[in-house]
Scaffold this active site. Structure first.
Site, PDB file in Angstrom:
ATOM      1  N   LYS A 195       0.911  -1.052   0.203  1.00  0.00           N
ATOM      2  CA  LYS A 195      -0.005   0.013  -0.129  1.00  0.00           C
ATOM      3  C   LYS A 195       0.770   1.055   0.110  1.00  0.00           C
ATOM      4  CE  LYS A 195      -1.859   2.493   3.387  1.00  0.00           C
ATOM      5  NZ  LYS A 195      -1.738   3.819   2.931  1.00  0.00           N
ATOM      6  N   PRO A 196       1.233   1.650  -1.137  1.00  0.00           N
ATOM      7  CA  PRO A 196       1.837   3.229  -1.186  1.00  0.00           C
ATOM      8  C   PRO A 196       0.812   4.162  -0.958  1.00  0.00           C
ATOM      9  CG  PRO A 196       1.245   2.440  -3.374  1.00  0.00           C
ATOM     10  CD  PRO A 196       0.754   1.354  -2.565  1.00  0.00           C
ATOM     11  N   GLU A 268      10.066   1.654  10.350  1.00  0.00           N
ATOM     12  CA  GLU A 268      10.859   2.750  10.548  1.00  0.00           C
ATOM     13  C   GLU A 268       9.913   4.137  10.694  1.00  0.00           C
ATOM     14  OE1 GLU A 268      12.979   5.614   7.417  1.00  0.00           O
ATOM     15  OE2 GLU A 268      14.042   3.823   7.310  1.00  0.00           O
ATOM     16  N   GLU A 400       8.902  16.501  15.332  1.00  0.00           N
ATOM     17  CA  GLU A 400       9.354  16.631  13.967  1.00  0.00           C
ATOM     18  C   GLU A 400       8.608  17.520  13.348  1.00  0.00           C
ATOM     19  OE1 GLU A 400      10.678  13.205  10.950  1.00  0.00           O
ATOM     20  OE2 GLU A 400       8.775  12.682  12.131  1.00  0.00           O
TER      21      GLU A 400
END
Length: 531
Positions: A195-196, A268, A400
């Protein structure tokens, strides 16, 4: 001063490259595993805001169908000799290099990055495909292990593929993140359902198409499109292993769900990566390295630097050099190698960047270069920005940003630098600069991060694909690259063949006597240095 984010309306900018014809875009979209009457989602080109791709949206039922087809194809693929898998990966390597302009055009159109940043993804995938083509057999071959009883126990470790791996890949590195983890899973004999992110799905579909052209059997790699809230559950329910790259919050949820299913997961996740400039660093090289660490892909890189710590004795000289180099960066939208910094990818990312900068400025941060959105260049552009006087009450101090923004701090000594660098829940990547390589490596070993580069930003560790890459703490679990990058997609099995006598006493020897004999044998093995 920071400005409000530009609205993502159509802007003047470069036309799509000639390679991205409507027929090509339709062909790639047609490779999505979805029903013919699927609803559609339209993506926009970051450079201009104009519509780009029209993609079918997969349903949970489509995901289940993809897994069913993948399981059938995987059985044949797992039985394919490693030598044949190797040839396919090497042919894919050659195709990626030969047709790189297609990939570069797609990545720029979908992501908005510069061509030079897109080219590094081509380099990455060439290196990874060659590495696993040439090393998979060594990692996956049966291995003799020491037996329980020397000479009498024959023990072998063999590796089986997990089965069907789910790969969830992000939009920021659409070729690298779509293909690198998939290549290792395929080399190990697995099938993949991926699944991009819809924003950059065309690049992922192009990569899959090239792998089929290289000889991958149909059905071994499939692509589904949709929101995680819609099809994420179907992916998790059907996967034998989960590979995810994305936010820490989503990674935590995936880890929890994987734990309930007792399947493995490699994650990640986010980062707030530090760079340390020691007092003996080459200032000009460190400044050049900081530019390379902070602003590639408009800062939308998991391993890019957002916190920069400089020794007090060289702070002013470094800031002058870093600021001068940052001001010279060329920001722009072009399908060539002319620009140094490209566009952000989504309106949401521009909103985060501008809000972080505005919050910091309102609370007393100083903007050196940058600090502004650039709607004159395109709807999602933002200047590379250096901030000083950043304090813990500012959002970007610890959260972030994932954009072209870096905060610069100073430190008294090495202990202070390491303490500040490690003052984060994250631990993905770091950078240390020193003229003394041994000193730099010693400081690097004290930094809490999965990869640390000395006199380099991130490419040295990332490109060393024989070594593991991944995060500590809130930056994730598991590793990509190296032995761990392929073995995580396998199930180890131990086969132990016992010859003649085992640990149980023969019928003619009393248990007490046998225990004494074994005790003596164990002492003898220790004395002989047997492992």
């Amino acid at each position: 001063m920071a400005t409000a984010p530009a609205r993502p309306t159509t802007a003047r900018g470069p036309r799509l490259p000639a390679s991205l014809t409507p027929a090509v875009l339709r062909r790639l979209a047609g490779r999505v595993s979805a029903s013919p009457d699927a609803t559609r989602v339209t993506t926009s080109a970051p450079y201009t805001g104009v519509p780009l791709a029209d993609l079918p949206v997969s349903t949970p039922a489509d995901v289940e169908d993809a897994f069913a087809r993948a399981r059938i194809a995987q059985r044949t693929w797992a039985a394919t000799p490693l030598a044949e898998r190797r040839k396919i990966l090497l042919r894919y390597h050659d195709l990626v290099l030969a047709r790189q302009d297609e990939a570069l055009d797609l990545m720029q159109a979908e992501n908005g990055k510069t061509r030079r940043d897109a080219f590094l993804e081509v380099v990455d995938i060439a290196i990874v495909s060659r590495y696993y083509a040439r090393n998979a057999a060594r990692y996956l071959a049966p291995k003799r292990r020491r037996g329980a009883i020397p000479l009498l126990t024959h023990t072998t470790e063999i590796r089986h593929p997990k089965g069907v791996v789910a790969v969830v890949s992000p939009w920021n590195y659409p070729l690298s993140m779509a293909a690198s983890d998939t290549l290792a899973a395929l080399a190990a004999g697995n099938a993949v359902v991926q699944k991009p992110d819809p924003q950059t799905a065309l690049t992922a579909l192009w990569s899959m198409e090239l792998m089929y052209e290289a000889g991958l059997p149909e059905g071994v790699w499939q692509m589904v499109i949709g929101r995680g809230s819609s099809i994420g559950g179907a992916l998790m329910d059907n996967a034998d292993y989960m590979m995810f790259t994305g936010s820490t919050a989503t990674g935590r949820a995936i880890a929890s769900d994987a734990g309930k299913r007792l399947i493995g997961a490699s994650l990640e996740l986010g980062g707030k990566n530090p760079m340390i400039v020691l007092d003996d660093a080459d200032i000009e090289k460190a400044a050049e390295g900081a530019v390379a660490a902070c602003f590639p892909s408009a800062g939308q890189l998991c391993v890019s630097v957002e916190r920069l710590y400089v020794a007090e004795s060289v702070r002013d000289a470094f800031l002058a050099a870093f600021t001068a180099r940052t001001k010279r960066l060329r920001i722009g939208a072009a399908y060539d190698y002319g620009a140094d910094v490209g566009s952000l990818t989504t309106p949401a990312q521009l909103k985060t960047v501008t809000e972080h900068v505005a919050d910091a400025v309102a609370k007393g941060a100083t903007v050196l270069p940058g600090g502004r959105a650039r709607p004159d260049l395109g709807p999602l552009f933002h200047e590379p920005t250096i901030l000083t006087d950043v304090t813990p009450d500012m959002t970007l101090h610890s959260q972030e940003t994932f954009g072209p923004v870096v905060s610069v701090y100073s430190f008294r000594d090495v202990d202070d630098a390491v303490e500040q660098a490690n003052a984060t829940a994250y631990g993905l990547n770091a950078s240390v600069w020193s003229r003394d390589g041994r000193r730099g490596r010693a400081v690097a070993a004290r930094v809490h991060a999965g990869t640390v580069n000395v006199n380099e930003a991130f490419a040295a560790a990332w490109g060393s694909v024989d070594a593991p890459m991944g995060g500590m703490g809130d930056s994730g679990l598991g590793r990509r690259h190296g032995a761990e990058g392929i073995l995580k997609y396998t199930e180890p099995q131990t086969i132990a063949h016992q010859r003649l006598q085992g640990f149980s006493p023969p019928s003619r020897i009393a248990p007490r006597t046998w225990a004494a004999l074994l005790t003596g044998g164990l002492r003898a093995l220790k004395a002989l240095g047997v492992r």
